[in-house]
Motif scaffolding. Structure first.
Motif: not given
Length: 149
Positions: A31, A113-114, A116-118, A120-121
């Motif tokens: 990503r 932020a990237l 953190a997003d990954l 969470r997933t």
């Protein structure tokens, strides 16, 4: 639980930890490359420098788990993109600190932020992620103790 069972269980958990870390690093790398043109290592370095302010290359290499020449190439690329800068260490002029530029700090926020997003997933379906986080932090501390000479 017998000794053989405990060893087998620890081995399985160790493998799962290694695989999870590898998969997360790969996902971050894919990503970050697609969205920002950064490698996983460059992303990791940005996060570390944002957290610590500045580091010398040997500290950065150790923290990232790579050798010094690999860090040198990644830092050179970061400097070329205007994300990092080399500065003489104020306390020991023989050392060179690596720090983030303002653009590097902004990019580090985007990478944070990237990640953190990954994360969470990755944590979907995990009960008590806070307990897992503390357990993983303890694993890291234990492993860091083992690296001391």
């Amino acid at each position: 639980m017998g000794s053989e069972e405990t060893t087998s269980s620890a081995l399985g958990l160790g493998r799962d930890l290694m695989l999870a870390g590898s998969r997360l690093r790969d996902a971050v790398g894919r990503r970050a490359q697609r969205e920002f043109g950064l490698t996983a290592l460059q992303s990791d370095m940005l996060l570390l420098l944002a957290l610590r302010g500045s580091m010398i290359s040997t500290e950065l290499a150790m923290a990232c788990g790579v050798n010094a020449s690999t860090v040198t190439h990644a830092v050179d690329a970061g400097i070329e993109r205007g994300l990092m800068v080399r500065e003489r260490n104020a306390e020991d002029r023989r050392l060179v600190d690596i720090a983030l530029t303002l653009a590097g700090k902004r990019m580090a926020e985007r990478v944070r932020a990237l990640v953190a997003d990954l994360a969470r997933t990755a944590l979907e379906g995990v009960d008590q992620p806070a307990v897992l986080a503390e357990s993983l932090a303890q694993v890291t501390r234990n492993l860091e103790k083992g690296q001391a000479p």
